[in-house]
Design a protein around this motif. Structure first.
Motif, PDB file in Angstrom:
ATOM      1  N   LEU A 156      24.341 -32.956  23.797  1.00 39.74           N
ATOM      2  CA  LEU A 156      25.224 -31.587  23.753  1.00 39.74           C
ATOM      3  C   LEU A 156      25.453 -31.524  22.075  1.00 39.74           C
ATOM      4  O   LEU A 156      26.008 -32.286  21.648  1.00 39.74           O
ATOM      5  CB  LEU A 156      26.532 -31.838  24.415  1.00 39.74           C
ATOM      6  N   GLU A 157      25.056 -30.361  21.765  1.00 38.68           N
ATOM      7  CA  GLU A 157      25.282 -29.991  20.217  1.00 38.68           C
ATOM      8  C   GLU A 157      26.220 -28.853  20.128  1.00 38.68           C
ATOM      9  O   GLU A 157      25.848 -27.695  20.717  1.00 38.68           O
ATOM     10  CB  GLU A 157      23.770 -29.886  19.599  1.00 38.68           C
ATOM     11  N   ALA A 158      26.759 -28.540  18.945  1.00 39.42           N
ATOM     12  CA  ALA A 158      27.553 -27.478  18.654  1.00 39.42           C
ATOM     13  C   ALA A 158      26.646 -26.640  17.699  1.00 39.42           C
ATOM     14  O   ALA A 158      26.581 -27.149  16.617  1.00 39.42           O
ATOM     15  CB  ALA A 158      28.805 -27.864  18.172  1.00 39.42           C
ATOM     16  N   HIS A 159      26.794 -25.258  17.959  1.00 39.78           N
ATOM     17  CA  HIS A 159      25.851 -24.593  16.930  1.00 39.78           C
ATOM     18  C   HIS A 159      26.694 -23.484  16.233  1.00 39.78           C
ATOM     19  O   HIS A 159      28.174 -23.397  16.511  1.00 39.78           O
ATOM     20  CB  HIS A 159      24.641 -23.762  17.534  1.00 39.78           C
ATOM     21  N   ILE A 160      26.216 -22.266  15.636  1.00 37.99           N
ATOM     22  CA  ILE A 160      27.119 -21.477  15.214  1.00 37.99           C
ATOM     23  C   ILE A 160      27.988 -20.513  16.202  1.00 37.99           C
ATOM     24  O   ILE A 160      29.403 -20.446  15.738  1.00 37.99           O
ATOM     25  CB  ILE A 160      26.109 -20.519  14.224  1.00 37.99           C
ATOM     26  N   ASN A 161      27.403 -20.115  17.310  1.00 37.34           N
ATOM     27  CA  ASN A 161      28.424 -19.449  18.065  1.00 37.34           C
ATOM     28  C   ASN A 161      28.397 -19.946  19.453  1.00 37.34           C
ATOM     29  O   ASN A 161      28.825 -19.196  20.470  1.00 37.34           O
ATOM     30  CB  ASN A 161      27.975 -17.950  18.248  1.00 37.34           C
ATOM     31  N   GLY A 162      27.978 -21.415  19.720  1.00 38.10           N
ATOM     32  CA  GLY A 162      27.983 -21.696  20.977  1.00 38.10           C
ATOM     33  C   GLY A 162      27.433 -23.205  21.016  1.00 38.10           C
ATOM     34  O   GLY A 162      27.147 -23.908  20.134  1.00 38.10           O
ATOM     35  N   PHE A 163      27.799 -23.794  22.338  1.00 40.70           N
ATOM     36  CA  PHE A 163      27.065 -25.308  22.428  1.00 40.70           C
ATOM     37  C   PHE A 163      25.774 -24.899  23.417  1.00 40.70           C
ATOM     38  O   PHE A 163      25.580 -23.914  23.846  1.00 40.70           O
ATOM     39  CB  PHE A 163      27.958 -25.854  23.603  1.00 40.70           C
ATOM     40  N   ARG A 164      25.005 -25.996  23.040  1.00 39.59           N
ATOM     41  CA  ARG A 164      23.663 -26.092  23.863  1.00 39.59           C
ATOM     42  C   ARG A 164      23.522 -27.466  24.446  1.00 39.59           C
ATOM     43  O   ARG A 164      23.601 -28.355  23.579  1.00 39.59           O
ATOM     44  CB  ARG A 164      22.591 -25.578  22.670  1.00 39.59           C
ATOM     45  N   PHE A 165      23.276 -27.560  25.621  1.00 37.18           N
ATOM     46  CA  PHE A 165      22.787 -28.761  26.418  1.00 37.18           C
ATOM     47  C   PHE A 165      21.515 -28.934  26.615  1.00 37.18           C
ATOM     48  O   PHE A 165      20.875 -28.164  27.249  1.00 37.18           O
ATOM     49  CB  PHE A 165      23.829 -29.020  27.726  1.00 37.18           C
ATOM     50  N   THR A 166      20.849 -29.945  26.144  1.00 37.18           N
ATOM     51  CA  THR A 166      19.222 -30.013  26.066  1.00 37.18           C
ATOM     52  C   THR A 166      19.038 -31.346  26.913  1.00 37.18           C
ATOM     53  O   THR A 166      19.425 -32.645  26.539  1.00 37.18           O
ATOM     54  CB  THR A 166      18.194 -30.062  24.939  1.00 37.18           C
ATOM     55  N   SER A 167      18.460 -31.466  28.111  1.00 38.50           N
ATOM     56  CA  SER A 167      18.238 -32.279  28.973  1.00 38.50           C
ATOM     57  C   SER A 167      17.016 -33.143  28.447  1.00 38.50           C
ATOM     58  O   SER A 167      16.090 -32.669  27.558  1.00 38.50           O
ATOM     59  CB  SER A 167      18.041 -32.063  30.377  1.00 38.50           C
ATOM     60  N   VAL A 168      16.503 -34.491  28.933  1.00 37.55           N
ATOM     61  CA  VAL A 168      15.451 -35.273  28.654  1.00 37.55           C
ATOM     62  C   VAL A 168      14.285 -34.546  29.157  1.00 37.55           C
ATOM     63  O   VAL A 168      13.147 -34.788  28.399  1.00 37.55           O
ATOM     64  CB  VAL A 168      15.583 -36.675  29.062  1.00 37.55           C
ATOM     65  N   ARG A 169      14.392 -33.669  29.954  1.00 32.37           N
ATOM     66  CA  ARG A 169      12.872 -32.885  30.509  1.00 32.37           C
ATOM     67  C   ARG A 169      12.920 -31.720  29.704  1.00 32.37           C
ATOM     68  O   ARG A 169      12.050 -30.943  30.505  1.00 32.37           O
ATOM     69  CB  ARG A 169      13.111 -33.066  32.007  1.00 32.37           C
ATOM     70  N   GLY A 170      13.680 -31.097  29.073  1.00 29.79           N
ATOM     71  CA  GLY A 170      13.790 -29.851  28.322  1.00 29.79           C
ATOM     72  C   GLY A 170      14.618 -28.775  28.923  1.00 29.79           C
ATOM     73  O   GLY A 170      14.425 -27.693  28.384  1.00 29.79           O
ATOM     74  N   ASP A 171      15.240 -29.098  29.933  1.00 32.32           N
ATOM     75  CA  ASP A 171      16.135 -27.946  30.514  1.00 32.32           C
ATOM     76  C   ASP A 171      17.148 -27.855  29.371  1.00 32.32           C
ATOM     77  O   ASP A 171      17.740 -28.457  28.641  1.00 32.32           O
ATOM     78  CB  ASP A 171      16.692 -28.488  31.805  1.00 32.32           C
ATOM     79  N   LYS A 172      17.488 -26.306  29.355  1.00 33.85           N
ATOM     80  CA  LYS A 172      18.621 -25.904  28.432  1.00 33.85           C
ATOM     81  C   LYS A 172      19.877 -24.974  29.007  1.00 33.85           C
ATOM     82  O   LYS A 172      19.543 -24.168  29.818  1.00 33.85           O
ATOM     83  CB  LYS A 172      18.045 -25.159  27.290  1.00 33.85           C
ATOM     84  N   VAL A 173      21.004 -25.362  28.604  1.00 36.49           N
ATOM     85  CA  VAL A 173      22.132 -24.605  29.017  1.00 36.49           C
ATOM     86  C   VAL A 173      23.099 -24.227  27.977  1.00 36.49           C
ATOM     87  O   VAL A 173      23.453 -25.239  27.061  1.00 36.49           O
ATOM     88  CB  VAL A 173      23.090 -25.573  30.097  1.00 36.49           C
ATOM     89  N   ASP A 174      23.155 -23.059  27.799  1.00 39.39           N
ATOM     90  CA  ASP A 174      24.018 -22.376  26.544  1.00 39.39           C
ATOM     91  C   ASP A 174      25.235 -22.052  27.033  1.00 39.39           C
ATOM     92  O   ASP A 174      25.223 -21.279  28.287  1.00 39.39           O
ATOM     93  CB  ASP A 174      23.374 -21.510  25.741  1.00 39.39           C
ATOM     94  N   ILE A 175      26.298 -22.317  26.346  1.00 40.84           N
ATOM     95  CA  ILE A 175      27.770 -22.123  26.558  1.00 40.84           C
ATOM     96  C   ILE A 175      28.332 -21.377  25.212  1.00 40.84           C
ATOM     97  O   ILE A 175      28.364 -22.194  24.105  1.00 40.84           O
ATOM     98  CB  ILE A 175      28.626 -22.916  26.969  1.00 40.84           C
ATOM     99  N   LEU A 176      28.634 -20.127  25.033  1.00 36.28           N
ATOM    100  CA  LEU A 176      28.974 -19.404  23.978  1.00 36.28           C
ATOM    101  C   LEU A 176      30.573 -19.605  23.884  1.00 36.28           C
ATOM    102  O   LEU A 176      31.062 -19.712  24.756  1.00 36.28           O
ATOM    103  CB  LEU A 176      28.654 -17.863  24.058  1.00 36.28           C
ATOM    104  N   TYR A 177      31.054 -19.521  22.521  1.00 38.01           N
ATOM    105  CA  TYR A 177      32.390 -19.893  22.217  1.00 38.01           C
ATOM    106  C   TYR A 177      33.323 -18.802  22.956  1.00 38.01           C
ATOM    107  O   TYR A 177      34.319 -18.931  23.343  1.00 38.01           O
ATOM    108  CB  TYR A 177      32.652 -20.017  20.645  1.00 38.01           C
ATOM    109  N   ASN A 178      32.927 -17.450  22.811  1.00 39.55           N
ATOM    110  CA  ASN A 178      33.515 -16.369  23.168  1.00 39.55           C
ATOM    111  C   ASN A 178      33.690 -16.426  24.930  1.00 39.55           C
ATOM    112  O   ASN A 178      34.486 -15.460  25.202  1.00 39.55           O
ATOM    113  CB  ASN A 178      33.075 -15.212  22.525  1.00 39.55           C
TER     114      ASN A 178
END
Length: 474
Positions: free
Chosen positions: A86-108
């Motif tokens: 789980l990594e925090a970016h400019i306008n949201g979080f991104r979860f990157t799984s070991v097999r490459g799946d991505k889930v984005d959660i925006l701050y707003n």
């Protein structure tokens, strides 16, 4: 076309690799796979109907972005759980799984953010309640959670354990160190995110000391209040109630001979279904009331379980009529009873209006006359009853005569002779001393000692007594 049937022989002809029926089986399997894909695509489209389109995530290229590794996501992206970062970016979080799946959660899009440490729990987690659902794993979700295990969730009972086993002591020490390490890492991550977002995202921590047990779904869990919510995040699915949207809390089955009671949350949005927590221990009733008072939330209580589906339908059909008829006052029967008693007393006060003093005096005189009449009648009744219960004079005389026959008059010869010589004594009203002396003499004769002296004198005066006295003198 409603129905179609295909037939094929199951016999293998010379020169053929396989029987014609095998081709038919292959075609049937391919048709089923196409149907399955079509149904799943339709279900995914239905899920996407209510999805609000999110902004694209702006990925920060700086390496110093806050990051947490080796986390699991709930709900799972696929059937099997997968770890990731789980990594925090400019306008949201991104979860990157070991097999490459991505889930984005925006701050707003974050409504509530919770950080629950591992104190008294087997997992440490970050939980996000979203304003609008997001789509991943072919389903839409309003709650997303990232967690990691602190200790062993399951214990091998077949393994021989001893209290002073060195391996167990080392494992406990390692678990304590791991808990402290994870707690520090998660705390540092939340503080960096709050600083980076300028308090747009604030993490709330549940108050474990204020928690109480209940059953929001199927199992008993520990419900913990936060500054603005009531949550249970350890078990899945999570239970999150926003206190700002709660209008009323009603306690059902509140009877002190029962062990548990139920708690119903009625929201300000009447179209929303009520939330219910069952089987809360009766010993926690005062504790829950104090917590609701501190949050300025109105609560009521009753002894019955209500049909909330029908109640909410009645409210949504005619909200104005519902509040004109008293609103939620039907949930508090005590207030209705007190109001009714006050109204009755007021009516009674209004009904009693004395006209003038003359009328009151007449009424009092009438009342006194009635009382005298009742007293006279009672005295006459008493006399009548005494005369009826008494006896005639003839009967009384017969009883006195029988009593005289039964009495025996013991008189000695000395007193009888003395009475014959002296005759009847003359009494005068002026001779008070003589009266006193005779009364004293009678009391002395009637006393036990006096009776003993009389018997002794009689024995001495008898012929036998005189003879014995002569012998004594000789």
């Amino acid at each position: 076309m409603k129905e179609i049937t295909y037939r094929s022989t199951n016999t293998k002809e010379p020169g053929e690799i396989s029987a014609p029926s095998s081709n038919l089986n292959t075609a049937f399997r391919l048709i089923k796979e196409v149907q399955k894909k079509f149904k799943s695509r339709e279900a995914e489209e239905r899920e996407r109907e209510g999805i609000v389109k999110q902004d694209s995530l702006m990925v920060g290229t700086v390496k110093s972005n806050p990051k947490l590794k080796d986390l699991y996501i709930r709900p799972n992206i696929v059937t099997k759980r997968i770890s990731g970062t789980l990594e925090a970016h400019i306008n949201g979080f991104r979860f990157t799984s070991v097999r490459g799946d991505k889930v984005d959660i925006l701050y707003n899009n974050i409504k509530h953010a919770f950080f629950q440490p591992c104190d008294g729990e087997m997992i440490i987690l970050l939980h996000f309640t979203l304003k609008n659902a997001i789509m991943f794993g072919k389903k839409k979700h309003n709650d997303v959670q990232f967690y990691t295990e602190v200790g062993e969730i399951t214990t091998d009972l077949g393994k021989h354990q001893h209290m002073h086993d060195r391996d167990d002591l080392a494992a406990e020490q390692a678990e304590r160190e791991l808990r402290h390490k994870l707690k520090t890492a998660f705390k540092s991550f939340t503080e960096k995110v709050e600083t980076m977002t300028k308090q747009e995202v604030e993490f709330d921590t549940p108050f474990r000391d204020l928690g109480f047990h209940g059953v929001p779904y199927r199992t008993t869990v520990l419900l913990q209040p936060t500054s603005g919510c009531l949550v249970n995040l350890t078990d899945w699915p999570p239970f999150v109630i926003t206190l700002e949207g709660v209008e009323l809390v009603h306690f059902e089955r509140v009877q002190f001979h029962l062990k548990n009671f139920d708690m119903v949350f009625v929201f300000k949005d009447y179209s929303r279904k009520v939330a219910m927590v069952n089987a809360i221990p009766m010993s926690m009733l005062d504790h829950v009331k104090e917590w609701l008072n501190s949050c300025d939330i109105r609560y009521t209580e009753g002894i019955q379980s209500l049909n909330w589906t029908k109640i909410m339908k009645t409210i949504t059909d005619d909200p104005e009529g519902f509040f004109e008829n008293g609103g939620w006052s039907f949930l508090d029967p005590e207030s209705d009873g007190e109001d009714g008693e006050e109204e009755d007393s007021e009516q009674e006060d209004d009904a009693y209006q004395p006209s003038d003093e003359g009328a009151s005096e007449d009424e009092s005189s009438d009342y006194s006359g009635e009382s005298e009449y009742t007293e006279d009648s009672d005295s006459e009744n008493d006399l009548g009853s005494s005369e009826e219960s008494g006896k005639d004079w003839s009967e009384l005389e017969e009883e006195a005569a029988e009593a005289d026959k039964e009495t025996v008059d013991f008189t000695d010869e000395y007193t009888s002779g003395k009475k014959k010589r002296s005759g009847p004594p003359m009494r005068s009203s002026s001779n008070k001393k003589g009266d006193k002396g005779s009364a004293h003499k009678r009391r002395k004769e009637e006393s036990p000692r006096g009776r003993h002296d009389d018997k002794k004198r009689q024995r001495d005066e008898s012929p036998r007594g005189k003879h014995s006295a002569k012998r004594a003198r000789k």
